[in-house]
Write a protein that holds these residues in place. Structure first.
Motif, PDB file in Angstrom:
ATOM      1  N   ASP A 111      12.855  -5.561   3.201  1.00 34.38           N
ATOM      2  CA  ASP A 111      11.560  -6.272   3.199  1.00 34.38           C
ATOM      3  C   ASP A 111      10.427  -5.304   3.545  1.00 34.38           C
ATOM      4  O   ASP A 111       9.335  -5.378   2.969  1.00 34.38           O
ATOM      5  N   GLN A 115       7.302  -4.360   1.307  1.00 31.19           N
ATOM      6  CA  GLN A 115       5.935  -4.602   1.808  1.00 31.19           C
ATOM      7  C   GLN A 115       5.039  -3.382   1.588  1.00 31.19           C
ATOM      8  O   GLN A 115       3.882  -3.513   1.159  1.00 31.19           O
ATOM      9  N   ARG A 118       4.212  -3.182  -2.070  1.00 32.46           N
ATOM     10  CA  ARG A 118       3.330  -4.271  -2.501  1.00 32.46           C
ATOM     11  C   ARG A 118       1.906  -4.076  -1.981  1.00 32.46           C
ATOM     12  O   ARG A 118       0.934  -4.149  -2.725  1.00 32.46           O
ATOM     13  N   GLU A 119       1.807  -3.759  -0.676  1.00 29.84           N
ATOM     14  CA  GLU A 119       0.479  -3.744  -0.045  1.00 29.84           C
ATOM     15  C   GLU A 119      -0.175  -2.374  -0.109  1.00 29.84           C
ATOM     16  O   GLU A 119      -1.347  -2.226   0.214  1.00 29.84           O
TER      17      GLU A 119
END
Ligand code: SAM
Length: 457
Positions: A111, A115, A118-119
């Motif tokens: 995760d 993250q 993605r960010e």
């Protein structure tokens, strides 16, 4: 598949954690690569036990920064003890790092990586999470020997040590999850497990119902196909008669005991907050040797602890000869941030630490070689690892006491077998021997201890 490169510093627990991270990420389509230039994600698993270990990490992060400058899509992560201890310093000194996470967050690694992707910003996770047993392994992990973490954390608060800060309080895994992991490893060909914990002999007292390492080892002993059990690291403070009896009575438990002494001086032991005296330590050694006369003992020693006098150091030297260790790990005291010893007066100059280190190593080498010489002409049980690295045509393995033995036996015994070897030569770092007679070798099913006269360590 994306490519993951793992760089691991420090103890066996870090090796274990790195393997679990590789296993978890494999489930998210990351495969391992040995070549960092090939990687999409590089994770550096770090150690904070001594300053030198940290310096190595910052120097490696500098190199990775240059790699990332050429390949901006490369993701660099820092995990483990330094992440927990120095998260902000890592971000300040190594802005190329995209991800910082501590050991409790390992279960969430996939995760966290997602993250960051993605960010497109750095992510930091050094929070506390409930203890989970991660058994995922990379495809390459099938092997004869494996580590199995049985507990996390440490509550001893030795004044020199950062572990309680970096790894948190003691938390034991329930016996059934450990057994499931051991069974899975054995199904993949594993023959020897080392049960790991920062204070492994405190295992189980936090569980409901409470249990202990002796009971756990009896359960692990019953796993068919497993040949040997080791455990590390024990603290003298928690060494119980039940554990000593288990080392004597549980057949697969090897006659090998790592028992950190740290210092031979009572004055220093008190300042270290170790919770035992030199006399109490010697009583434990006597009890171990009374139960298992041929047991191999190893230890950790720190030289140059604040205030250590020449007389304190002489007491440590004297303990090495008195206990007659088979192996000793010597460390120069390294002040660790936030630990009481770091701010104690009378810090010892580096030159004195270096000089004591050299003197102690001389004595420990001498003592260990004398211990090794007692193996000459003995017949020892050897777990065969495979072809010897430096001796073409020979096999190599380890005795129950963890000594390397090289011997001729190709075609007669193979990797994973328990062979019986007559020791014909004792070298500084290994033994050489010949296979015992054919009817004696090849205890393939494992677990059967050698006959009394042949039990080695
Ligand atoms: N939990 C074990 C115990 O204390 O009995 C040992 C764990 S520690 C990871 C391994 C060894 O590193 C210790 O036994 C000690 O000798 C050494 N060590 C720990 N902190 C140190 C420090 N600040 N400076 C030098 N050596 C250190």
């Amino acid at each position: 598949m994306a490519k993951l490169h793992l760089i691991t510093y420090g103890c066996q627990m870090n090796e274990y954690d790195s393997e679990r991270v590789a296993g978890l990420l494999r489930e998210h389509r990351y495969e391992l690569t040995d070549d960092e230039r090939d990687a999409d994600l590089i994770l550096v698993n770090t150690c904070a036990i001594r300053e030198k270990a940290e310096d190595k990490v910052f120097s490696k992060l500098g190199e990775l920064g240059k790699l990332k400058a050429k390949r901006p899509d490369l993701m660099v992560g820092v995990m483990g003890c330094m992440a927990q201890l120095h998260k902000h310093e890592i971000q300040r000194r190594a802005p190329q790092v995209d991800l910082v996470f501590g050991s409790p967050a390992i279960a969430h690694v996939a995760d966290l990586v997602a993250q960051v992707r993605r960010e497109r910003r750095p992510v930091l996770d050094t929070g506390e999470y409930p203890l989970v047993k991660i058994t995922a392994k990379p495809a390459s992990a099938s092997r004869l020997k494996a580590y199995v973490t049985v507990m996390e954390g440490c509550e001893k608060h030795c004044t020199f040590c950062v572990v309680p800060t970096t790894r948190g309080r003691e938390r034991s895994h329930p016996p059934e999850t450990i057994l499931a992991e051991v069974r899975g490893l054995v199904a993949d060909g594993c023959r020897e497990v080392t049960l790991l914990g920062q204070t492994v002999n405190a295992y189980g007292r936090d569980l409901t119902p409470a249990t202990d390492l002796a009971a756990l080892m009896a359960l692990v002993n019953d796993v068919a196909g497993l040949a040997r059990i080791r455990f590390t690291t024990s603290n003298p403070y928690n060494l119980t008669p039940r554990l000593i009896d288990a080392v004597r009575d549980v057949p697969k438990v090897c006659e090998w005991f790592h028992l950190p002494l740290q210092s031979g001086s009572d004055r220093v032991l008190t300042r270290m907050n170790r919770g035992y005296t030199r006399a109490q330590y010697l009583t434990l050694v006597d009890a171990l040797r009374a139960a298992v006369p041929d047991i191999s003992l190893s230890t950790d020693l720190i030289v140059g602890f604040p205030g250590e006098t020449e007389a304190d150091f002489a007491a440590t030297m004297e303990m090495v000869e008195r206990v007659a260790y088979d192996n000793v790990f010597v460390f120069r005291y390294s002040p660790r941030p936030g630990t009481p010893a770091a701010t104690m007066p009378e810090q010892i100059p580096p030159a004195i630490k270096a000089e004591r280190n050299a003197r102690l190593l001389e004595v420990t080498t001498h003592v260990a070689q004398a211990r090794s010489r007692r193996r000459l002409h003995q017949t020892v049980e050897v777990l065969v690892d495979g072809a010897a690295k430096r001796h073409a045509g020979e096999l190599s393995g380890r005795t129950r006491c963890n000594r390397v033995v090289n011997f001729h036996g190709q075609g007669r015994v193979a990797a994973g077998d328990l062979a019986r070897v007559h020791v014909t030569e004792v070298l500084p770092h290994s033994l050489r021997g010949v296979l015992a007679s054919p009817e004696e070798f090849g205890v393939r099913s494992g677990g059967a201890p050698c006959p009394e006269e042949a039990v080695c360590s």
